[in-house]
Every structure is written in structure tokens, then in C-alpha cells.
Motif scaffolding. Structure first.
Motif, PDB file in Angstrom:
ATOM      1  N   ALA A 277       0.916  -1.111   0.039  1.00  0.00           N
ATOM      2  CA  ALA A 277      -0.001  -0.049   0.008  1.00  0.00           C
ATOM      3  C   ALA A 277       0.934   1.414  -0.295  1.00  0.00           C
ATOM      4  O   ALA A 277       0.601   2.348  -0.756  1.00  0.00           O
ATOM      5  CB  ALA A 277      -0.889   0.081   1.169  1.00  0.00           C
ATOM      6  N   CYS A 278       1.887   1.345   0.741  1.00  0.00           N
ATOM      7  CA  CYS A 278       2.859   2.495   0.828  1.00  0.00           C
ATOM      8  C   CYS A 278       3.635   2.586  -0.589  1.00  0.00           C
ATOM      9  O   CYS A 278       3.865   3.679  -1.021  1.00  0.00           O
ATOM     10  CB  CYS A 278       3.753   2.394   2.277  1.00  0.00           C
ATOM     11  N   ALA A 279       4.036   1.483  -0.925  1.00  0.00           N
ATOM     12  CA  ALA A 279       4.751   1.640  -2.284  1.00  0.00           C
ATOM     13  C   ALA A 279       3.730   2.271  -3.403  1.00  0.00           C
ATOM     14  O   ALA A 279       4.318   3.164  -4.361  1.00  0.00           O
ATOM     15  CB  ALA A 279       5.075   0.280  -2.498  1.00  0.00           C
ATOM     16  N   VAL A 280       2.486   1.841  -3.361  1.00  0.00           N
ATOM     17  CA  VAL A 280       1.542   2.482  -4.566  1.00  0.00           C
ATOM     18  C   VAL A 280       1.431   3.615  -4.288  1.00  0.00           C
ATOM     19  O   VAL A 280       1.508   4.674  -5.119  1.00  0.00           O
ATOM     20  CB  VAL A 280       0.477   1.302  -4.561  1.00  0.00           C
ATOM     21  N   THR A 281       1.166   4.113  -3.041  1.00  0.00           N
ATOM     22  CA  THR A 281       0.846   5.561  -2.447  1.00  0.00           C
ATOM     23  C   THR A 281       2.179   6.496  -2.956  1.00  0.00           C
ATOM     24  O   THR A 281       1.831   7.695  -3.446  1.00  0.00           O
ATOM     25  CB  THR A 281       0.615   5.682  -1.246  1.00  0.00           C
ATOM     26  N   ALA A 282       3.406   6.084  -2.750  1.00  0.00           N
ATOM     27  CA  ALA A 282       4.458   6.630  -3.064  1.00  0.00           C
ATOM     28  C   ALA A 282       4.668   6.820  -4.542  1.00  0.00           C
ATOM     29  O   ALA A 282       5.073   8.030  -4.944  1.00  0.00           O
ATOM     30  CB  ALA A 282       5.636   5.978  -2.689  1.00  0.00           C
ATOM     31  N   VAL A 283       4.098   6.026  -5.357  1.00  0.00           N
ATOM     32  CA  VAL A 283       4.312   6.193  -6.761  1.00  0.00           C
ATOM     33  C   VAL A 283       3.163   7.108  -7.189  1.00  0.00           C
ATOM     34  O   VAL A 283       3.269   8.186  -7.968  1.00  0.00           O
ATOM     35  CB  VAL A 283       4.211   4.824  -7.605  1.00  0.00           C
ATOM     36  N   VAL A 284       1.817   6.873  -6.778  1.00  0.00           N
ATOM     37  CA  VAL A 284       0.751   7.731  -7.083  1.00  0.00           C
ATOM     38  C   VAL A 284       0.830   9.301  -6.813  1.00  0.00           C
ATOM     39  O   VAL A 284       0.578   9.924  -7.497  1.00  0.00           O
ATOM     40  CB  VAL A 284      -0.428   7.121  -6.862  1.00  0.00           C
ATOM     41  N   GLN A 285       1.210   9.465  -5.685  1.00  0.00           N
ATOM     42  CA  GLN A 285       1.237  10.609  -5.059  1.00  0.00           C
ATOM     43  C   GLN A 285       2.544  11.430  -5.536  1.00  0.00           C
ATOM     44  O   GLN A 285       2.808  12.775  -4.933  1.00  0.00           O
ATOM     45  CB  GLN A 285       1.136  10.772  -3.642  1.00  0.00           C
ATOM     46  N   VAL A 286       3.532  10.938  -6.464  1.00  0.00           N
ATOM     47  CA  VAL A 286       4.645  11.816  -6.543  1.00  0.00           C
ATOM     48  C   VAL A 286       4.540  13.094  -7.337  1.00  0.00           C
ATOM     49  O   VAL A 286       5.543  13.864  -6.801  1.00  0.00           O
ATOM     50  CB  VAL A 286       5.636  10.546  -7.234  1.00  0.00           C
ATOM     51  N   ARG A 287       3.606  13.002  -7.786  1.00  0.00           N
ATOM     52  CA  ARG A 287       3.467  14.554  -8.820  1.00  0.00           C
ATOM     53  C   ARG A 287       2.863  15.416  -7.872  1.00  0.00           C
ATOM     54  O   ARG A 287       2.976  16.436  -7.615  1.00  0.00           O
ATOM     55  CB  ARG A 287       2.557  14.249 -10.004  1.00  0.00           C
ATOM     56  N   SER A 293       5.036  11.014  -0.678  1.00  0.00           N
ATOM     57  CA  SER A 293       5.533  10.285  -1.363  1.00  0.00           C
ATOM     58  C   SER A 293       6.936   9.857  -0.872  1.00  0.00           C
ATOM     59  O   SER A 293       7.116   8.528  -0.834  1.00  0.00           O
ATOM     60  CB  SER A 293       5.688  10.594  -2.794  1.00  0.00           C
ATOM     61  N   ALA A 294       7.681  10.676  -0.283  1.00  0.00           N
ATOM     62  CA  ALA A 294       9.031  10.373   0.129  1.00  0.00           C
ATOM     63  C   ALA A 294       8.940   9.530   1.634  1.00  0.00           C
ATOM     64  O   ALA A 294       9.477   8.698   1.905  1.00  0.00           O
ATOM     65  CB  ALA A 294       9.671  11.515   0.246  1.00  0.00           C
ATOM     66  N   ILE A 295       7.919  10.041   2.312  1.00  0.00           N
ATOM     67  CA  ILE A 295       7.442   9.163   3.614  1.00  0.00           C
ATOM     68  C   ILE A 295       7.071   7.923   3.263  1.00  0.00           C
ATOM     69  O   ILE A 295       7.236   6.891   3.824  1.00  0.00           O
ATOM     70  CB  ILE A 295       6.379  10.035   4.530  1.00  0.00           C
ATOM     71  N   MET A 296       6.126   7.757   2.338  1.00  0.00           N
ATOM     72  CA  MET A 296       5.515   6.436   1.871  1.00  0.00           C
ATOM     73  C   MET A 296       6.660   5.449   1.517  1.00  0.00           C
ATOM     74  O   MET A 296       6.607   4.258   1.819  1.00  0.00           O
ATOM     75  CB  MET A 296       4.294   6.490   1.141  1.00  0.00           C
ATOM     76  N   LEU A 297       7.690   6.055   0.839  1.00  0.00           N
ATOM     77  CA  LEU A 297       8.828   5.135   0.313  1.00  0.00           C
ATOM     78  C   LEU A 297       9.502   4.757   1.403  1.00  0.00           C
ATOM     79  O   LEU A 297      10.106   3.448   1.429  1.00  0.00           O
ATOM     80  CB  LEU A 297       9.812   6.086  -0.436  1.00  0.00           C
TER      81      LEU A 297
END
Length: 556
Positions: A277-287, A293-297
Motif C-alpha cells: 500500500a505504501c509503495a503504491v501511494t509513493a508512486v501515485v502521489q509523487v506528482r 511520497s518520500a514518507i511512504m517510500l
């Protein structure tokens, strides 16, 4: 008195014989399984309308898709263990009921947040449903022939779900609105739930009638709850080693107890859910939110380390793989993940290109995608025979190169749209995928011949993880469909998918050559599946039943 206790006569009079019970249960299970795979593709067709109706951008639409696939990917292994411990019927019924309720939430969602929450609930319930459907289908069959027929129907239903998604989704959106793609689940789930709930009750009555007959006939275990019930169940479901295992009522109660449920690797499953879930959030919210996104990564990395540590120390890990099998299993799972990464990401973009850029109606867009979807169910048997005859990695190489050629043609055609190039490219793409799917599953199964369930579970999880990450990455890189440069970026992503598949094809060819001395090039195929007993879960899934959705499948 003897006539009254005869199970054959009693069940015939009531019209609930084993064959009828099996057919009703199989029909209900296949209906639920169809919906699980249908929801992988049907929502894609409605994405432009969902975006317009709920004012969702690229990241919001990505979450509409990934909120379903993330819990499905992360919970498949744990839900299979839950079904083994608590009973697959209970878990499947709970999944059916929850899936129907979640579909209602999606259909009436007033905003994007409610829709995403409903999709997440659908994904959790799909993970509950998926591992148990085939187990119940196989166990309820009253004979070897009926079992083979039921598994074949189950596989065919799974193969039909994927091409039905774009077409049915386009028809529902065009005749109604996007909420119809969720409302359609409700009557199917209700009908399936009724069949699944009622059929096992009737089967139990048949078994009890058989047990009474056994005790009156003077069987050695006349006490009732021991082997007498076992012989009754064997009579009801078919003789031989393929009959379902029999447990006494006390054993069944202990299996359903909280202490048994604690044997499920909850901590490992939780770490896997958080990681994905955090990996997907990091990618989806990067823009939109780079700090988040950095926190989720960072959380993804921590969860990955925790998952690895928990798996190494767990008494019952989610994945127990021998050291010698780790590299070949990782190779097979990597190809399976890459396949769904590129395919589901591309479908996410192509739906928006056809409707938002080329201004096709939802129905026409769904029909346009059919050449890429139809080969998946139509060529599954042929692909399985090729895999048996030439080995999984050779056939996987052929599938990867064919799909790469199709990706390249689609990338060149999307700017038109040049239908004269797009339609045959989609057909080549779909043919390649239909060849690749059973081959890569078979490659995974060969790495762990003594533990096919673990290999199948790893392949399933890799596929669904690839699907979730693919949608997230393609969405983040392509941006909003209405933004400048969207079509150009979409074409580049499709071209990159062609390159990735071609590189994977080269590596698969080298891997096949390296294993030539280990795996016979042309093993003699088993032409009598029914005579070998009940097909195992991964054997049925490897016939392309789940195709892109699941291994199953089951994804999937």
C-alpha cells in the motif's frame, strides 16, 4: 426401514442428489469467481466517466483501480491460510457477502473517497473468495468425471471474465452511467450466495443419510461421528483418495476456534499489506504530494525489512521456499509480475486514449479492445499443450516476443488512431499473452514440485503486485488525459513495455537453454487428467484460467 435409510432413494425423492448439489454449488462459485476477475477490467472502461463525475485526476483514477488490486495482492496468501484453518465455505460465504455490500458502497459513492474505500473493501473480499472457490468446486464433485467437468467450467468462466470486462463495462456505461458497473455485481452475488449457502446444507443431509445407512448396515464404527460419517461423505462425493477429507465434529470445532486462527501468519500479512500500500501511494502521489511520497517510500522500505525478518523467524511463514528453488522461483515470479505490470498499466492508459483523446464511446472503446482480450480464453488449452511439449521457458520466450511485437504496434497506432494497425497489433499482443500466461505459471510450479501451492501463491501475489504497481507507475508518468503531452507519453510507455518484454524474452531464452539438461524438452503429456485424481489448485490455474487477473487464481 431399509428403504427409508437408503441415501440414493431419499435424495432422488427430494431431488437433491449429489450431482445436482454439485452443479448448484459449482454455478454459484463460478458466478462469484467471474465477478472477481471481471472487476479487474470492467472498471477501466468507466474511468473517464468516473473522472468527470467525481472530478478525479490521474492519481484519483489510479486509486480507483489500485484500491482493489492492492489488498487482493497482499492478502491472497493469508486468506488461503485462513480458508485452510476455518473452512473454505465459511470464508467464501463471508467474501461473497462482503463483496456485494462493498459493490453497493461503490455504486452509491458520493465522492472519490467513498469509492476508493468501497473498492478497497471489494479487494479484501475478493482475496477471501478467490483461494476457496476452486477448492470447494473440486471437493463438492461426486465423481472424478464430474470433478474434471466442474474444474473445466470454473477455468472457462475465469477465461471469459477478462474479455467480458471492457465490452460489458462499455455497454453498461453507455446505456446507463458509471455506477452501473458496480450495481451489476449485486444481483449476481446474491444469486451466487444463495446457491453456495444452500448447496452445502443439502450435501450435509445426503452425508447424514449415508451415515445412517452405514450404521444400520453394521459398519464397524456405529457410533456415528467417526468413520461412519466418513464413509457417508465418501459415498456422497465419490470414492477414492480424491474425496474430501473427513473430520469429526470436535475436530471441526477446533479448526474453527480462535487458537487455530492464530496460526495464520498475521504479522507477515500485515507487513505485506503495509509494504504494498505504501509503495503504491509513493508512486501515485509523487506528482501531487512529493513529501508524502518520500514518507511512504521510507515506510515501504521499513515494512519490507520487517516482512523479511518476520518470514525468516515465523513458525508458519507465508512463503516457505527451499534455498535451491529461490532463484528459479524468483525468475518466474519476476516475469509474471512484469507481465501484469505492463499489461494492466497499458489497459489503464488505452481506455483513456480511446475515449478521452479519440472520442470513442465507451461501447466502441470496449469493442476495440476485444481483439486483445479474446485470445486469452480461446488459446489457453493450446498454450498449455505447447508448454507441456516444449517446456515453460521456451514457450514463455515465444509469448514475450509476440507480446513485445504487439506492444510496439499499439504504440505506433495510438496516435491515429490507426485502426488498421491497432486491431491486428492488439490481436498479436493478446496471442502473446495467452501463450505466456500458462508458461510462466508452469515455470513457477516446476521450481517447487513438492509444494505447488506455495509456488502458485507466489505467482499469484507477484501478478497482482505487478498490476497494482503498473497502474500506479503508468498513471504517474502519463499524467492527466486532458493534459498536454499525455498521448505522447502514453505512446512512449507502450514502447517501453515492448522493450521490457523483448529483454525479458532474451533472458527467458537464456534461462531455458540453461535448464535444458534439467527439464526434458518434450515430456510426454498427461492426456487423462480425470484418471489422475482431483486436479490440484495450481494445476487448474496453470491452464490460463486466471489469465491476467489471477493464477488462481486463480488470480487472478
Amino acid at each position: 426401514m431399509g428403504d427409508r435409510g437408503t441415501p440414493e432413494r431419499g435424495t432422488r425423492d427430494r431431488g437433491v442428489g449429489p450431482e445436482r448439489v454439485s452443479r448448484a454449488l459449482t454455478l454459484g462459485l463460478c458466478g462469484g469467481y467471474f465477478l472477481v476477475l471481471l472487476d479487474v477490467t470492467i472498471v477501466n472502461t468507466a474511468l473517464p466517466q468516473i473522472g468527470a463525475g467525481l472530478h478525479a485526476g490521474a492519481s484519483g483514477l489510479a486509486w480507483v483501480v489500485d484500491a482493489y488490486t492492492v489488498p487482493l495482492a497482499a492478502l491472497l496468501l493469508a486468506c488461503g491460510a485462513i480458508g485452510d484453518l476455518l473452512g473454505h465455505r465459511r470464508v467464501v460465504v463471508a467474501g461473497f457477502a462482503g463483496f456485494g455490500a462493498a459493490s453497493v458502497v461503490c455504486a452509491v459513492a458520493p465522492g472519490l473517497g467513498f469509492l476508493v474505500a468501497g473498492r478497497a473493501a471489494q479487494g479484501v473480499c475478493a482475496a477471501l473468495m478467490l483461494p476457496g472457490t476452486l477448492a470447494l468446486v473440486a471437493d463438492s464433485a461426486p465423481s472424478q468425471t464430474a470433478r474434471a467437468r466442474a474444474v473445466g467450467l470454473w477455468a472457462a468462466v475465469g477465461g471469459a471474465a477478462l474479455p467480458a470486462g471492457p465490452l460489458l463495462g462499455g455497454l453498461l456505461v453507455e446505456t446507463g452511467q458509471w455506477r452501473a458497473v458496480f450495481w451489476v455485481n449485486v444481483p449476481v452475488i446474491v444469486a451466487a450466495l444463495v446457491l453456495v449457502v444452500r448447496a452445502p446444507v443439502r450435501a450435509a443431509r445426503i452425508a447424514r443419510a449415508g451415515a445412517a445407512t452405514g450404521s444400520m448396515a453394521g459398519s464397524p464404527s456405529g457410533s456415528g461421528s467417526g468413520s461412519g460419517s466418513g464413509s457417508a461423505r465418501a459415498a456422497a462425493f465419490g470414492p477414492g483418495p480424491s474425496a474430501p477429507s473427513v473430520t469429526s465434529p470436535s475436530a471441526a470445532r477446533s479448526a474453527a476456534s480462535p487458537s487455530a486462527a492464530r496460526e495464520v501468519p498475521w504479522f507477515g500479512a500485515t507487513a505485506l499489506v503495509v509494504m504494498l500500500a505504501c509503495a503504491v501511494t509513493a508512486v501515485v502521489q509523487v506528482r501531487d504530494e512529493p513529501a508524502l511520497s518520500a514518507i511512504m517510500l521510507a515506510v515501504t522500505i521499513i515494512a519490507a525489512v520487517a516482512f523479511h525478518s518476520l518470514e525468516r523467524r515465523a513458525a508458519r511463514p507465508l512463503l516457505r521456499v527451499a534455498a535451491s528453488a529461490r532463484r528459479p522461483l524468483a525468475a518466474a515470479c519476476s516475469v509474471a509480475g512484469l507481465m501484469n505490470f505492463c499489461v494492466l498499466g497499458s489497459l489503464f492508459l488505452m481506455t483513456q486514449v480511446l475515449q478521452d483523446i479519440d472520442h470513442l464511446s465507451p461501447l466502441r472503446a470496449g469493442v476495440t479492445l476485444l481483439p486483445g482480450m479474446l485470445p486469452l480464453p480461446l488459446l489457453g488449452t493450446t498454450a498449455g499443450r505447447l508448454t507441456t511439449g516444449y517446456g515453460p521457458w521456451r514457450v514463455a520466450t515465444l509469448g514475450l516476443f509476440a507480446a513485445a511485437l504487439g506492444f510496439a504496434g499499439i504504440a505506433a497506432a495510438v496516435n491515429g488512431p490507426d485502426l488498421l494497425l491497432l486491431l491486428p497489433s492488439l490481436a498479436v499482443w493478446g496471442t502473446g499473452l495467452s501463450i505466456l500466461t500458462p508458461a510462466v505459471v508452469a515455470a513457477a510450479l516446476r521450481t517447487l514440485p513438492a509444494a505447488p501451492g506455495i509456488a502458485s501463491g507466489a505467482s499469484n501475489t507477484a501478478r497482482q503486485t505487478g498490476a497494482a504497481l503498473g497502474v500506479a507507475v503508468f498513471s504517474a508518468l502519463a499524467g492527466d488525459a486532458g493534459g498536454a503531452g499525455f498521448l505522447r507519453r502514453a505512446a512512449w510507455l507502450l514502447a517501453a513495455s515492448a522493450i521490457a518484454f523483448a529483454v525479458a524474452g532474451v533472458l527467458a531464452h537464456r534461462g531455458g537453454c540453461a535448464h535444458k539438461s534439467v527439464v526434458p524438452a518434450r515430456p510426454k503429456p498427461n492426456r487423462d487428467l480425470a484418471s489422475s485424481g482431483r486436479p490440484s489448485l495450481p494445476e487448474a490455474l496453470s491452464q490460463g484460467a486466471h489469465s491476467i487477473g489471477n493464477d488462481h487464481d486463480g488470480s487472478a
